[in-house]
Design a protein around this motif. Sequence first.
Motif, PDB file in Angstrom:
ATOM      1  N   GLN A 170       0.842  -1.215   0.000  1.00  0.00           N
ATOM      2  CA  GLN A 170       0.000   0.000   0.000  1.00  0.00           C
ATOM      3  C   GLN A 170       0.872   1.259   0.000  1.00  0.00           C
ATOM      4  OE1 GLN A 170      -2.320  -0.539   3.580  1.00  0.00           O
ATOM      5  NE2 GLN A 170      -3.237  -2.401   2.764  1.00  0.00           N
ATOM      6  N   THR A 171       1.895   1.257   0.853  1.00  0.00           N
ATOM      7  CA  THR A 171       2.758   2.455   0.952  1.00  0.00           C
ATOM      8  C   THR A 171       3.477   2.720  -0.371  1.00  0.00           C
ATOM      9  OG1 THR A 171       3.035   2.109   3.300  1.00  0.00           O
ATOM     10  CG2 THR A 171       4.680   3.492   2.246  1.00  0.00           C
ATOM     11  N   VAL A 172       3.927   1.642  -1.010  1.00  0.00           N
ATOM     12  CA  VAL A 172       4.622   1.800  -2.297  1.00  0.00           C
ATOM     13  C   VAL A 172       3.669   2.456  -3.296  1.00  0.00           C
ATOM     14  CG1 VAL A 172       5.602   0.534  -4.259  1.00  0.00           C
ATOM     15  CG2 VAL A 172       6.236  -0.107  -1.920  1.00  0.00           C
ATOM     16  N   LEU A 173       2.467   1.910  -3.389  1.00  0.00           N
ATOM     17  CA  LEU A 173       1.504   2.436  -4.369  1.00  0.00           C
ATOM     18  C   LEU A 173       1.069   3.860  -4.026  1.00  0.00           C
ATOM     19  CD1 LEU A 173       0.407   1.241  -6.900  1.00  0.00           C
ATOM     20  CD2 LEU A 173      -1.593   0.449  -5.664  1.00  0.00           C
ATOM     21  N   ASN A 175       2.748   6.198  -2.539  1.00  0.00           N
ATOM     22  CA  ASN A 175       3.787   7.176  -2.880  1.00  0.00           C
ATOM     23  C   ASN A 175       3.931   7.348  -4.386  1.00  0.00           C
ATOM     24  OD1 ASN A 175       5.270   8.323  -0.420  1.00  0.00           O
ATOM     25  ND2 ASN A 175       4.920   6.185   0.098  1.00  0.00           N
ATOM     26  N   ILE A 176       3.647   6.294  -5.133  1.00  0.00           N
ATOM     27  CA  ILE A 176       3.670   6.422  -6.594  1.00  0.00           C
ATOM     28  C   ILE A 176       2.477   7.268  -7.043  1.00  0.00           C
ATOM     29  CG2 ILE A 176       3.371   5.131  -8.765  1.00  0.00           C
ATOM     30  CD1 ILE A 176       5.067   2.904  -7.390  1.00  0.00           C
ATOM     31  N   LEU A 177       1.302   6.998  -6.460  1.00  0.00           N
ATOM     32  CA  LEU A 177       0.100   7.751  -6.852  1.00  0.00           C
ATOM     33  C   LEU A 177       0.221   9.230  -6.497  1.00  0.00           C
ATOM     34  CD1 LEU A 177      -2.664   5.174  -5.847  1.00  0.00           C
ATOM     35  CD2 LEU A 177      -1.977   5.810  -8.151  1.00  0.00           C
ATOM     36  N   ARG A 178       1.028   9.530  -5.484  1.00  0.00           N
ATOM     37  CA  ARG A 178       1.248  10.930  -5.100  1.00  0.00           C
ATOM     38  C   ARG A 178       2.424  11.558  -5.847  1.00  0.00           C
ATOM     39  NH1 ARG A 178      -1.620  12.041  -0.761  1.00  0.00           N
ATOM     40  NH2 ARG A 178      -2.056  10.456   0.776  1.00  0.00           N
ATOM     41  N   ASN A 179       3.043  10.753  -6.705  1.00  0.00           N
ATOM     42  CA  ASN A 179       4.245  11.207  -7.423  1.00  0.00           C
ATOM     43  C   ASN A 179       5.345  11.623  -6.433  1.00  0.00           C
ATOM     44  OD1 ASN A 179       5.928  11.812  -9.532  1.00  0.00           O
ATOM     45  ND2 ASN A 179       5.085  13.870  -9.875  1.00  0.00           N
ATOM     46  N   GLU A 180       5.496  10.812  -5.367  1.00  0.00           N
ATOM     47  CA  GLU A 180       6.540  11.089  -4.375  1.00  0.00           C
ATOM     48  C   GLU A 180       7.399   9.839  -4.167  1.00  0.00           C
ATOM     49  OE1 GLU A 180       4.430  14.540  -1.652  1.00  0.00           O
ATOM     50  OE2 GLU A 180       4.172  12.448  -1.058  1.00  0.00           O
ATOM     51  N   PRO A 181       7.973   9.286  -5.253  1.00  0.00           N
ATOM     52  CA  PRO A 181       8.705   8.019  -5.107  1.00  0.00           C
ATOM     53  C   PRO A 181       9.922   8.108  -4.191  1.00  0.00           C
ATOM     54  CG  PRO A 181       9.111   8.989  -7.264  1.00  0.00           C
ATOM     55  CD  PRO A 181       8.026   9.804  -6.625  1.00  0.00           C
ATOM     56  N   MET A 182      10.516   9.321  -4.074  1.00  0.00           N
ATOM     57  CA  MET A 182      11.731   9.431  -3.256  1.00  0.00           C
ATOM     58  C   MET A 182      11.459   9.186  -1.770  1.00  0.00           C
ATOM     59  SD  MET A 182      13.850   9.560  -5.440  1.00  0.00           S
ATOM     60  CE  MET A 182      15.189   9.448  -4.283  1.00  0.00           C
ATOM     61  N   ARG A 183      10.185   9.331  -1.367  1.00  0.00           N
ATOM     62  CA  ARG A 183       9.837   9.027   0.021  1.00  0.00           C
ATOM     63  C   ARG A 183      10.090   7.555   0.355  1.00  0.00           C
ATOM     64  NH1 ARG A 183       6.583  11.927   3.286  1.00  0.00           N
ATOM     65  NH2 ARG A 183       6.006  13.974   2.553  1.00  0.00           N
ATOM     66  N   LEU A 184      10.149   6.728  -0.714  1.00  0.00           N
ATOM     67  CA  LEU A 184      10.331   5.291  -0.497  1.00  0.00           C
ATOM     68  C   LEU A 184      11.793   4.904  -0.278  1.00  0.00           C
ATOM     69  CD1 LEU A 184       7.906   4.043  -3.293  1.00  0.00           C
ATOM     70  CD2 LEU A 184       7.531   3.869  -0.826  1.00  0.00           C
ATOM     71  N   SER A 185      12.697   5.853  -0.493  1.00  0.00           N
ATOM     72  CA  SER A 185      14.121   5.491  -0.440  1.00  0.00           C
ATOM     73  C   SER A 185      14.560   5.009   0.946  1.00  0.00           C
ATOM     74  CB  SER A 185      14.995   6.669  -0.881  1.00  0.00           C
ATOM     75  OG  SER A 185      14.832   7.734   0.020  1.00  0.00           O
ATOM     76  N   TYR A 257       2.634  -9.228  -3.684  1.00  0.00           N
ATOM     77  CA  TYR A 257       4.038  -9.679  -3.720  1.00  0.00           C
ATOM     78  C   TYR A 257       4.794  -9.003  -4.864  1.00  0.00           C
ATOM     79  CZ  TYR A 257       3.369 -13.561  -0.431  1.00  0.00           C
ATOM     80  OH  TYR A 257       3.118 -14.307   0.682  1.00  0.00           O
ATOM     81  N   ARG A 258       4.102  -8.900  -6.027  1.00  0.00           N
ATOM     82  CA  ARG A 258       4.790  -8.316  -7.176  1.00  0.00           C
ATOM     83  C   ARG A 258       5.068  -6.828  -6.966  1.00  0.00           C
ATOM     84  NH1 ARG A 258       1.867 -12.322  -9.772  1.00  0.00           N
ATOM     85  NH2 ARG A 258       0.035 -11.018 -10.029  1.00  0.00           N
ATOM     86  N   VAL A 259       4.122  -6.117  -6.334  1.00  0.00           N
ATOM     87  CA  VAL A 259       4.360  -4.690  -6.047  1.00  0.00           C
ATOM     88  C   VAL A 259       5.580  -4.574  -5.124  1.00  0.00           C
ATOM     89  CG1 VAL A 259       3.424  -2.649  -4.857  1.00  0.00           C
ATOM     90  CG2 VAL A 259       1.956  -3.985  -6.372  1.00  0.00           C
ATOM     91  N   GLU A 260       5.625  -5.431  -4.100  1.00  0.00           N
ATOM     92  CA  GLU A 260       6.746  -5.373  -3.143  1.00  0.00           C
ATOM     93  C   GLU A 260       8.069  -5.754  -3.808  1.00  0.00           C
ATOM     94  OE1 GLU A 260       6.453  -6.386   1.328  1.00  0.00           O
ATOM     95  OE2 GLU A 260       7.422  -8.109   0.416  1.00  0.00           O
ATOM     96  N   ASN A 261       8.029  -6.787  -4.645  1.00  0.00           N
ATOM     97  CA  ASN A 261       9.267  -7.205  -5.310  1.00  0.00           C
ATOM     98  C   ASN A 261       9.776  -6.149  -6.283  1.00  0.00           C
ATOM     99  OD1 ASN A 261       9.558  -9.557  -3.937  1.00  0.00           O
ATOM    100  ND2 ASN A 261       8.399 -10.786  -5.400  1.00  0.00           N
ATOM    101  N   ALA A 262       8.825  -5.474  -6.977  1.00  0.00           N
ATOM    102  CA  ALA A 262       9.239  -4.400  -7.889  1.00  0.00           C
ATOM    103  C   ALA A 262       9.906  -3.289  -7.077  1.00  0.00           C
ATOM    104  CB  ALA A 262       8.021  -3.862  -8.632  1.00  0.00           C
ATOM    105  N   PHE A 263       9.340  -3.000  -5.898  1.00  0.00           N
ATOM    106  CA  PHE A 263       9.910  -1.976  -5.017  1.00  0.00           C
ATOM    107  C   PHE A 263      11.331  -2.377  -4.591  1.00  0.00           C
ATOM    108  CE2 PHE A 263      10.237  -0.948  -0.314  1.00  0.00           C
ATOM    109  CZ  PHE A 263      10.778   0.310  -0.504  1.00  0.00           C
ATOM    110  N   LEU A 264      11.513  -3.660  -4.248  1.00  0.00           N
ATOM    111  CA  LEU A 264      12.849  -4.116  -3.819  1.00  0.00           C
ATOM    112  C   LEU A 264      13.871  -3.974  -4.941  1.00  0.00           C
ATOM    113  CD1 LEU A 264      12.174  -7.256  -1.589  1.00  0.00           C
ATOM    114  CD2 LEU A 264      13.050  -5.027  -0.888  1.00  0.00           C
TER     115      LEU A 264
END
Length: 314
Positions: A170-173, A175-185, A257-264
């Motif tokens: 959920q958190t990955v998605l 931050n992507i939907l908010r266009n804030e991917p750097m928050r995931l670093s 799982y795929r969303v999480e693996n893509a994030f990893l």
Amino acid sequence: MIPCSKCKKTSVVFLQSSGTNLCKKHFMHHFERRFYRTIREFSMLKGVKHMGVAVSGGKDSLVTLALLSSICNDMGIKVTALTVDEGICGYRPATIANARAFCRKIRVKHNVFSLRKSLGVSIDGIKKKNKHALACTYCGVFRRWALNKLAQASGCDRLATGHNLDDVSQTVLMNILRNEPMRLSRFGPVGGDLEDDAFTRRVKPLFKIPEKEVALYAILSGIPASFTECPYASDAFRNHVREFLNDLEEKIPGTKYRVENAFLKLLPLLKTKAGSLNHCSICKEPCSSSVCQACSLLSSIKKGVFEKTKSKRC
Ligand code: SF4
């Protein structure tokens, strides 16, 4: 009766990820193995002398505390449970009492940080001042800030949180939907990419385990988790993303799982782009700009300006 795929006993769960039916004993064994494997895979206990565990009283945090305290005891690592009281009447007092009772039962020290006592704010108080203020925005920022303060004050050199596979996807998605991917670093299985004495690095041992399985494990192992919902939960943008992912998971199993693996896979790249860690000019806590989010929200509250944009954290 559907038999367990590993023995003849009645199964209690069907695991879509492996296509197996498992009885209570084999499900619990499978769950614990994944928990320990995640800890090993990401070296979550390497060099740790004192583990803090963020405990809300809910299933994720109590399961994390129960399993982690058992491993830490075997390894001679001290454990302290840490709870933030955000000031949510009708919800938090009961979950704190639950956490306190469980810590007493398993003989783990429990420290509580009250936002009201320490900062003079509470989530109820903010909502009272402005009913349109988004509780989750304040709650998320203040809780993260308070957890680091509490971990530091308790002498913890690592902080475990109960984020499970659902939370992470959920958190990955979000931050992507908010266009804030750097928050995931700094949101990986081992959070924080920079060593800083003022920052207690976070680990997520439930990182690869779906929420439903955590709930089942809590029930089967008799962990007295609180299942009550926060009265402000409907405020959260997270709810929309949760519903969307649950719906997709139902139609296309393995989506989370795929969303999480893509994030990893993306995480090493995100880390190279992450900015440096500063210290807040007001409270001295680590942050990415000159004033941390908690201090900036506090000063807006004093001025009577409230955050009404969509929630960033839950
Ligand atoms: Fe805090 Fe929002 Fe979660 Fe309630 S739902 S505990 S207000 S972040």
